[in-house]
Scaffold this active site. Structure first.
Site, mmCIF file in Angstrom:
data_model
loop_
_atom_site.group_PDB
_atom_site.id
_atom_site.type_symbol
_atom_site.label_atom_id
_atom_site.label_comp_id
_atom_site.label_asym_id
_atom_site.label_seq_id
_atom_site.Cartn_x
_atom_site.Cartn_y
_atom_site.Cartn_z
ATOM 1 N N GLY A 1 0.812 -1.206 0.000
ATOM 2 C CA GLY A 1 0.000 0.000 0.000
ATOM 3 C C GLY A 1 0.851 1.264 0.000
ATOM 4 O O GLY A 1 1.743 1.418 0.834
ATOM 5 N N GLY B 1 -0.401 4.305 0.433
ATOM 6 C CA GLY B 1 -1.197 5.355 1.051
ATOM 7 C C GLY B 1 -0.392 6.049 2.146
ATOM 8 O O GLY B 1 0.831 5.894 2.219
ATOM 9 N N GLU C 1 -17.914 17.812 3.399
ATOM 10 C CA GLU C 1 -17.031 18.535 2.484
ATOM 11 C C GLU C 1 -17.532 18.406 1.049
ATOM 12 O O GLU C 1 -17.559 19.373 0.289
ATOM 13 C CB GLU C 1 -15.604 17.990 2.606
ATOM 14 C CG GLU C 1 -15.039 18.258 3.997
ATOM 15 C CD GLU C 1 -13.564 17.922 4.137
ATOM 16 O OE1 GLU C 1 -13.134 16.902 3.569
ATOM 17 O OE2 GLU C 1 -12.851 18.682 4.816
ATOM 18 N N GLN D 1 -4.008 10.782 9.920
ATOM 19 C CA GLN D 1 -3.039 10.936 10.997
ATOM 20 C C GLN D 1 -2.702 9.618 11.690
ATOM 21 O O GLN D 1 -1.563 9.366 12.049
ATOM 22 C CB GLN D 1 -3.549 11.955 12.027
ATOM 23 C CG GLN D 1 -3.114 13.370 11.730
ATOM 24 C CD GLN D 1 -1.591 13.497 11.656
ATOM 25 O OE1 GLN D 1 -0.857 12.894 12.424
ATOM 26 N NE2 GLN D 1 -1.121 14.273 10.701
#
Lengths: 427, 427
Positions: free
Chosen positions: B15, B17, B174, B321
């Site tokens: 991954g 990410g 959002e 985070q």
């Protein structure tokens, strides 16, 4: 088309390329209602397609939504649809969706597509470079070959990292130069696990020199610059056939190559044929001196789809300037006619030719005989393209950013999604 | 992986990410050879996907080639492939292409995918927002609905211009705010031939308030701001089922809508299941305090795929985070072990939560109790995202440009190629 009245004529413009947009924009404030029809909802700045293909620019840097262009011009509407038929007798354009459009004036500006000249394998295996889709598919294909070579280095022997560019005109020259730089400056740093020095760019031109419409000195300059930058230039040799992994040249050579780009020529959009009007060998519509269709003063053709004769009797070249000036010419004639005046013949003003050979090098030839090359030629090229781009984007910021990206190659435009791979594999 | 020696351990990271990249980057200079495996060749900055979907940013603004990220870190290699199986006993990762990878240490950072919770129609008809492909498909779909409405206005009654956003967490909030602005600020000017005032954005949340993890005051602020900007907010109502053109709510209402976005939750990547290890209800891997897999001290899981307990015994949230800090934690533990030290438990430092509600408005909550909203909250949001983006792009220029685009919406990211339409129609 909101304010149509009995007084206003409806102009249907087919194509949102340089010619169609120029015609529509030049009708600003004139008593016409304009509808621009295009299969895409955006204008493509074709001269920079090769930079999208080589990861120097991203797609939206050279594509601008047609509706955005006409935001402040209220007599222009946009319709996103393909043209399925044109009925000249009924003055009607049939579309892939929605009601047919009736017109008082029709402007044919559908452009050109890649011409394969019947060479075996081109249709199936070669990449064209006439649309944003072409450019994105080519970019994904090249990056994917490098990712594969990182996993199976032996495919490099088979030509996985070899790109053959067929056609040594401006497109072929610009693309070859940009590919050489992409390999050496960008991918060589990305792919430490691939021997990128073995990647090849081969530019093949059937005539005896590159840039046949330029002076021999510019041709020579282009050749030496490309070779210094690692591009193999082959002139005076044709392409006989190609398949998925190789190109067969007319001198008997066979080049293993997983990527072949066909930049050897264009032919007019198939729309020219469906009209039933007379066309040239390249499928271009024969037009009167004022760019109208013979027998149809209400129909005009501009740009790559039209066969407009130049001052020397030769057909005008299929370049952006001819389309832009042709579009503006047609708009002027419509206004003249409304004022009861006769139409004028189209007079093309040659503004010169230019081709980049790579970063900070280009050849530029002006009609007054001036020649620039090297950095000055490149700056001239850059300035000209900025001026034309700014017409669409109206924002200095983008241009600065674009120049910056171009100079530094510091941009993420070489992303490759798994879905891209599937699309390539499926297609 | 070029400098492998007997001394160096091989770390395979699955991954690219936030979690995977953080782990690989934190191993810079350490005696490990790292291989990052991902199906795409790029990192996606997921928190800004909603801006790509709403034409505020272009794809390459939030995607960065993985190889580019590790250009200067020579102990990291990148492999673009899907993971087909992990053999914990043989310490081997099997890939969709190329040889299987042996590892000494495995870092599972495959992230999460959209969770449909078995709601009827979500799988077939709703758009997710977890990948760049999701965002681009959604954008093309919305613009296409407007192009269709320009041709056939009657489809507006049928919900062609209605978007239902399911899920009132940060993503849903959002996205709704950005959609409202896209319609009113951008598309209303583009589509003069469409009554854009009839376009609707409906945000549906099953709980009794938006932003459930924020304070009630922030929830209220989000709601009133969204409503002032034209978004219809529905709380305390679930989604029962949906089809291609409507959404059925649990209170009996049926909303005609051609676009439904499912932002109601995520579940861990299916990789968690194929491992045969123990998972939570959301498919997340149960891990030890140091983030290693029970019984497999050589395997770690970080980010959305892991079920790491927080200080209060609750699982840590699936946010960037947690992934970033988890990735760095794992890298530190590998270094400690090599030095003969024992591993430490993972301690997450909450840096606060934020959600933009639209341009120049956001809610920000810091762990020390500070709350910002309005322009200051938005600037805090902007600053934080710039700091994290700069880590990947290293270029102030992009950030300035990006902020400019975001403020002005003056960008061409709403292009729609004919091929996009075909892809939508085909898929």
């Amino acid at each position: 088309v909101t304010r149509a009245t009995v007084d206003r004529e409806r102009v249907v413009v087919i194509g949102a390329g340089f010619g169609g947009l120029a015609a529509a924009r030049a009708l600003k404030g004139a008593p016409f209602d304009v509808v621009v029809v295009d299969a895409n909802n955006f204008h493509t700045f074709q001269p920079l397609l090769y930079q999208v293909a080589t990861a120097g620019l991203d797609d939206d840097d050279i594509a601008y939504p047609a509706r955005g262009i006409f935001r402040r011009q209220h007599n222009v509407g946009v319709r996103m649809a393909r043209v399925t038929a044109v009925d000249l007798a009924e003055r009607t354009v049939h579309l892939s969706r929605g009601e047919p459009l009736r017109y008082d004036v029709l402007v044919l500006a559908a452009g050109a597509v890649t011409a394969t000249y019947g060479v075996e394998g081109v249709e199936q295996y070669a990449f064209g470079l006439k649309s944003l889709d072409d450019a994105l598919a080519l970019r994904a294909h090249i990056v994917e070959r490098f990712e594969e070579a990182a996993i199976e280095p032996e495919i490099i022997d088979d030509g996985a990292l070899t790109v053959v560019v067929c056609g040594g005109g401006p497109t072929g020259v610009e693309l070859s130069g940009a590919l050489g730089e992409l390999f050496q400056k960008v991918l060589a740093r990305d792919f430490r696990d691939v021997d990128v020095r073995r990647a090849r760019v081969v530019l093949v031109e059937a005539a005896d020199r590159l840039l046949g419409t330029f002076t021999p000195r510019s041709s020579e300059r282009a050749r030496t610059t490309l070779e210094r930058r690692g591009v193999e230039v082959v002139v005076g040799v044709g392409v006989e056939k190609l398949d998925a992994t190789s190109v067969q040249l007319s001198d008997g050579r066979r080049i293993p190559a997983h990527t072949v780009i066909w930049a050897a020529g264009v032919q007019a959009s198939s729309l020219a044929n469906v009209l039933g009007a007379e066309t040239t060998r390249g499928g271009r519509l024969l037009v009167e001196a004022d760019l109208s269709l013979p027998g149809h003063p209400e129909v005009f053709a501009v740009g790559d789809i039209a066969a407009s004769p130049g001052p020397d009797g030769q057909l005008l070249p299929q370049v952006a300037q001819v389309a832009i000036q042709g579009g503006r010419h047609v708009a002027r004639q419509l206004v003249r006619r409304r004022a009861g005046q006769s139409t004028e013949p189209f007079r093309y003003r040659d503004k010169g030719s230019m081709a980049t050979i790579g970063r900070r090098d280009a050849v530029t030839e002006l009609p007054n005989g001036w020649r620039f090359s090297g950095t000055i030629g490149w700056l001239a090229w850059l300035g000209l393209h900025l001026v034309y781009l700014i017409g669409f984007r109206n924002r200095a910021n983008v241009l600065v950013n674009w120049a910056w990206n171009y100079l530094t190659y510091d941009r993420g435009s070489r992303i490759l999604a798994e879905s891209d791979r599937e699309r390539i594999a499926g297609g």
